[in-house]
Design a protein around this motif. Structure first.
Motif, PDB file in Angstrom:
ATOM      1  N   LYS A 219       0.811  -1.223   0.000  1.00 13.47           N
ATOM      2  CA  LYS A 219       0.000   0.000   0.000  1.00 13.47           C
ATOM      3  C   LYS A 219       0.843   1.271   0.000  1.00 13.47           C
ATOM      4  O   LYS A 219       0.410   2.318   0.481  1.00 13.47           O
ATOM      5  CB  LYS A 219      -0.974   0.014   1.176  1.00 13.47           C
ATOM      6  CG  LYS A 219      -1.993  -1.111   1.119  1.00 13.47           C
ATOM      7  CD  LYS A 219      -2.964  -1.065   2.286  1.00 13.47           C
ATOM      8  CE  LYS A 219      -3.967  -2.209   2.175  1.00 13.47           C
ATOM      9  NZ  LYS A 219      -4.917  -2.233   3.322  1.00 13.47           N
ATOM     10  N   LYS A 220       2.048   1.165  -0.544  1.00 13.71           N
ATOM     11  CA  LYS A 220       2.892   2.341  -0.755  1.00 13.71           C
ATOM     12  C   LYS A 220       4.080   1.941  -1.625  1.00 13.71           C
ATOM     13  O   LYS A 220       4.420   0.745  -1.707  1.00 13.71           O
ATOM     14  CB  LYS A 220       3.364   2.934   0.569  1.00 13.71           C
ATOM     15  CG  LYS A 220       4.202   2.018   1.440  1.00 13.71           C
ATOM     16  CD  LYS A 220       4.604   2.792   2.707  1.00 13.71           C
ATOM     17  CE  LYS A 220       5.370   1.936   3.677  1.00 13.71           C
ATOM     18  NZ  LYS A 220       5.744   2.676   4.899  1.00 13.71           N
ATOM     19  N   PRO A 221       4.709   2.923  -2.266  1.00 16.47           N
ATOM     20  CA  PRO A 221       5.849   2.603  -3.135  1.00 16.47           C
ATOM     21  C   PRO A 221       7.044   2.086  -2.324  1.00 16.47           C
ATOM     22  O   PRO A 221       7.233   2.463  -1.168  1.00 16.47           O
ATOM     23  CB  PRO A 221       6.189   3.948  -3.792  1.00 16.47           C
ATOM     24  CG  PRO A 221       4.993   4.804  -3.577  1.00 16.47           C
ATOM     25  CD  PRO A 221       4.367   4.355  -2.306  1.00 16.47           C
ATOM     26  N   LEU A 222       7.820   1.226  -2.949  1.00 12.86           N
ATOM     27  CA  LEU A 222       9.038   0.751  -2.317  1.00 12.86           C
ATOM     28  C   LEU A 222      10.105   1.843  -2.335  1.00 12.86           C
ATOM     29  O   LEU A 222      10.166   2.630  -3.282  1.00 12.86           O
ATOM     30  CB  LEU A 222       9.584  -0.467  -3.065  1.00 12.86           C
ATOM     31  CG  LEU A 222       8.852  -1.787  -2.877  1.00 12.86           C
ATOM     32  CD1 LEU A 222       9.292  -2.787  -3.939  1.00 12.86           C
ATOM     33  CD2 LEU A 222       9.126  -2.345  -1.486  1.00 12.86           C
ATOM     34  N   PRO A 223      10.951   1.908  -1.315  1.00 10.13           N
ATOM     35  CA  PRO A 223      12.087   2.835  -1.367  1.00 10.13           C
ATOM     36  C   PRO A 223      12.946   2.540  -2.601  1.00 10.13           C
ATOM     37  O   PRO A 223      13.116   1.383  -2.991  1.00 10.13           O
ATOM     38  CB  PRO A 223      12.850   2.536  -0.076  1.00 10.13           C
ATOM     39  CG  PRO A 223      11.818   1.970   0.853  1.00 10.13           C
ATOM     40  CD  PRO A 223      10.897   1.180  -0.032  1.00 10.13           C
ATOM     41  N   LYS A 224      13.488   3.584  -3.202  1.00  9.51           N
ATOM     42  CA  LYS A 224      14.228   3.439  -4.458  1.00  9.51           C
ATOM     43  C   LYS A 224      15.408   2.486  -4.328  1.00  9.51           C
ATOM     44  O   LYS A 224      15.630   1.623  -5.192  1.00  9.51           O
ATOM     45  CB  LYS A 224      14.713   4.806  -4.929  1.00  9.51           C
ATOM     46  CG  LYS A 224      15.374   4.772  -6.302  1.00  9.51           C
ATOM     47  CD  LYS A 224      15.730   6.171  -6.774  1.00  9.51           C
ATOM     48  CE  LYS A 224      16.364   6.128  -8.161  1.00  9.51           C
ATOM     49  NZ  LYS A 224      16.684   7.505  -8.651  1.00  9.51           N
ATOM     50  N   SER A 225      16.173   2.597  -3.240  1.00 11.39           N
ATOM     51  CA  SER A 225      17.358   1.739  -3.092  1.00 11.39           C
ATOM     52  C   SER A 225      16.963   0.280  -2.927  1.00 11.39           C
ATOM     53  O   SER A 225      17.630  -0.619  -3.451  1.00 11.39           O
ATOM     54  CB  SER A 225      18.197   2.196  -1.898  1.00 11.39           C
ATOM     55  OG  SER A 225      17.494   2.056  -0.683  1.00 11.39           O
ATOM     56  N   VAL A 226      15.871   0.032  -2.205  1.00 10.62           N
ATOM     57  CA  VAL A 226      15.397  -1.342  -2.004  1.00 10.62           C
ATOM     58  C   VAL A 226      14.981  -1.942  -3.342  1.00 10.62           C
ATOM     59  O   VAL A 226      15.323  -3.086  -3.662  1.00 10.62           O
ATOM     60  CB  VAL A 226      14.224  -1.376  -1.007  1.00 10.62           C
ATOM     61  CG1 VAL A 226      13.607  -2.775  -0.929  1.00 10.62           C
ATOM     62  CG2 VAL A 226      14.683  -0.927   0.378  1.00 10.62           C
ATOM     63  N   LYS A 227      14.290  -1.151  -4.128  1.00 14.08           N
ATOM     64  CA  LYS A 227      13.824  -1.634  -5.423  1.00 14.08           C
ATOM     65  C   LYS A 227      15.007  -1.905  -6.357  1.00 14.08           C
ATOM     66  O   LYS A 227      15.019  -2.897  -7.099  1.00 14.08           O
ATOM     67  CB  LYS A 227      12.870  -0.607  -6.049  1.00 14.08           C
ATOM     68  CG  LYS A 227      12.106  -1.136  -7.249  1.00 14.08           C
ATOM     69  CD  LYS A 227      11.023  -0.167  -7.673  1.00 14.08           C
ATOM     70  CE  LYS A 227      10.223  -0.720  -8.848  1.00 14.08           C
ATOM     71  NZ  LYS A 227       9.135   0.217  -9.247  1.00 14.08           N
ATOM     72  N   GLU A 228      16.020  -1.042  -6.314  1.00 10.91           N
ATOM     73  CA  GLU A 228      17.198  -1.256  -7.157  1.00 10.91           C
ATOM     74  C   GLU A 228      17.886  -2.567  -6.802  1.00 10.91           C
ATOM     75  O   GLU A 228      18.228  -3.355  -7.684  1.00 10.91           O
ATOM     76  CB  GLU A 228      18.186  -0.091  -6.975  1.00 10.91           C
ATOM     77  CG  GLU A 228      17.794   1.166  -7.714  1.00 10.91           C
ATOM     78  CD  GLU A 228      18.866   2.239  -7.639  1.00 10.91           C
ATOM     79  OE1 GLU A 228      18.617   3.355  -8.133  1.00 10.91           O
ATOM     80  OE2 GLU A 228      19.962   1.962  -7.088  1.00 10.91           O
ATOM     81  N   PHE A 229      18.101  -2.799  -5.511  1.00 13.69           N
ATOM     82  CA  PHE A 229      18.788  -4.023  -5.102  1.00 13.69           C
ATOM     83  C   PHE A 229      18.024  -5.260  -5.549  1.00 13.69           C
ATOM     84  O   PHE A 229      18.604  -6.180  -6.146  1.00 13.69           O
ATOM     85  CB  PHE A 229      18.966  -4.065  -3.584  1.00 13.69           C
ATOM     86  CG  PHE A 229      19.556  -5.356  -3.095  1.00 13.69           C
ATOM     87  CD1 PHE A 229      20.924  -5.551  -3.103  1.00 13.69           C
ATOM     88  CD2 PHE A 229      18.753  -6.404  -2.657  1.00 13.69           C
ATOM     89  CE1 PHE A 229      21.491  -6.754  -2.686  1.00 13.69           C
ATOM     90  CE2 PHE A 229      19.293  -7.606  -2.237  1.00 13.69           C
ATOM     91  CZ  PHE A 229      20.669  -7.779  -2.255  1.00 13.69           C
ATOM     92  N   TYR A 230      16.721  -5.292  -5.269  1.00 12.09           N
ATOM     93  CA  TYR A 230      15.942  -6.494  -5.568  1.00 12.09           C
ATOM     94  C   TYR A 230      15.632  -6.651  -7.057  1.00 12.09           C
ATOM     95  O   TYR A 230      15.153  -7.709  -7.477  1.00 12.09           O
ATOM     96  CB  TYR A 230      14.663  -6.507  -4.732  1.00 12.09           C
ATOM     97  CG  TYR A 230      14.923  -6.958  -3.311  1.00 12.09           C
ATOM     98  CD1 TYR A 230      15.077  -8.302  -3.002  1.00 12.09           C
ATOM     99  CD2 TYR A 230      15.039  -6.026  -2.280  1.00 12.09           C
ATOM    100  CE1 TYR A 230      15.339  -8.719  -1.708  1.00 12.09           C
ATOM    101  CE2 TYR A 230      15.292  -6.437  -0.971  1.00 12.09           C
ATOM    102  CZ  TYR A 230      15.444  -7.785  -0.697  1.00 12.09           C
ATOM    103  OH  TYR A 230      15.703  -8.198   0.596  1.00 12.09           O
TER     104      TYR A 230
END
Length: 409
Positions: free
Chosen positions: A126-137
């Protein structure tokens, strides 16, 4: 993408590959890339590691290692926080394998997530993922790695999982970055986990590399969320040196996943059979200078800088001799153990300390382990003043056995 056309390559029989489910399928895929498959690792140009690899103890600096992900063309990604992430991780693995004092017990990576998978997760979150978390995964679905020092010998009991944790207590290096869904949606407030998470912070755990120290981050509106350390088995959580998700992961890779990354006091670690091994103390991960001290001072010296190595050895030997003259044997042992990864003669100090401390069993184990690495036993016998065990029949039997093993080779 690494070109293996015309190269001899080998695959590991007990590894799992993204290239295919069966050995035959994997080999056919490699042949389509122009490679020749060979079974003898020592005759191959490259040994290909898969997505799940166990017990890599037989690999050394003579083997050239490729991870199967390096064989595929990668879509260029313009990252803010994790530029060159895959290359950094794979290079770290190669460096560990090349170290003569390190055994890699596990290396496992998951496939990066797709935009469709991220969208499903964000809908549930129910909210966007943090940018760094999304980059890693988007690069890795998860990362698991275990390694231990081969010398001095430890009571190694194999790999096992203790609940969510990976580190068995016998390893010196561990990374356990959880899959994103587990990281985000595990019930971390479950009373059975005995974790004391701050009530006013939305902290989710992502690196469970040991049960005493646990790493999580706060799911805030920050692009690169802050990292929290759960100490004392998760009883206390605190913000660590203003570390963020991306800084933490990049630095952990930089120090080979060393398990005592948040330890600033000397610890005595008791093995499964009751033997005691001194673990060198390191400073908290604060800056690049401390990382350099750790990666060059404890795990391995920079082989490209001969002058620095010699200076390090000279200074270390001065400190060791001074400690021995003060009868500070435990401290001398610690420094000798560090130095032994680049200077086999340091093993003699460790053997002497075991004699002084009347640790006969570790003395014999050390003799066996060091001899396998090329330690000059004859020179040790002629120079040491600690002869208590050298004159025993047990030592004679061990020496004869070791001599027989060398003859077999």
């Amino acid at each position: 993408m690494k070109d293996i056309s015309g190269k001899k390559v080998s695959i590991l029989s007990d590894s799992k590959y993204q290239l295919g489910k069966t050995q035959r399928e994997i080999k056919e895929k490699l042949k389509t890339k122009g490679a020749e498959i060979v079974s003898d690792y020592d005759k191959s140009d490259f040994i290909i590691l898969g997505k799940k690899n166990r017990s890599l103890h037989f690999l050394n600096d003579k083997h050239k290692i490729l991870v199967e992900a390096e064989l595929e063309a990668q879509e260029p990604k313009h990252f803010t926080y994790f530029g060159g992430l895959a290359q950094k991780l794979f290079d770290m693995l190669r460096q560990l394998i090349a170290m003569d004092n390190v055994t890699v017990d596990m290396f496992e990576i998951g496939a990066g997530l797709t935009e469709k998978e991220f969208a499903t997760i964000e809908k549930r979150l129910k909210k966007p993922l943090p940018k760094s978390v999304k980059e890693f995964y988007s690069v890795f679905g998860h990362v698991k790695m275990l390694w231990h020092f081969s010398n001095p010998p430890v009571s190694y009991r194999g790999i096992y999982h203790k609940g969510l944790y990976l580190h068995s207590g016998q390893h010196n290096g561990c990374i356990n970055i959880l899959p994103l869904r587990k990281f985000l949606f595990e019930n971390w407030k479950n009373p059975e986990l005995y974790l004391s998470l701050p009530a006013d912070k939305d902290i989710r755990l992502f690196d469970l590399y040991a049960d005493y120290h646990i790493i999580g981050c706060e799911l805030s509106n920050d692009e690169d969320p802050k990292v929290y350390l759960g100490s004392d088995h998760g009883v206390n959580f605190e913000l660590i040196n203003d570390l963020t998700f991306s800084v933490y992961i990049n630095r952990v890779i930089g120090i080979y996943g060393y398990v005592n990354r948040f330890t600033n006091t000397k610890q005595w670690i008791i093995g499964g059979n009751g033997y005691i091994f001194d673990q060198f103390s390191v400073e908290d991960i604060k800056d690049d200078e401390n990382i350099q001290k750790l990666s060059t001072g404890f795990v391995a010296l920079d082989s490209a800088n001969a002058a620095e190595i010699e200076n390090y050895k000279r200074k270390s030997w001065e400190e060791i001799k001074d400690l021995l003259s003060q009868e500070a044997y435990k401290e001398a042992f610690v420094k000798a153990r560090i130095l032994s990864s680049s200077d086999l003669y340091a093993c003699s100090v460790m053997l002497d300390v075991w004699v002084i401390e009347e640790n006969e069993e570790m003395f014999y184990k050390g003799i066996a382990a060091f001899s396998g690495r090329g330690f000059d036993l004859e020179k040790y016998e002629s120079e040491t003043e600690q002869r208590t065990y050298l004159d025993k029949p047990e030592y004679g039997v061990l020496k004869k056995t070791l001599s027989g093993n060398k003859g077999d080779e």
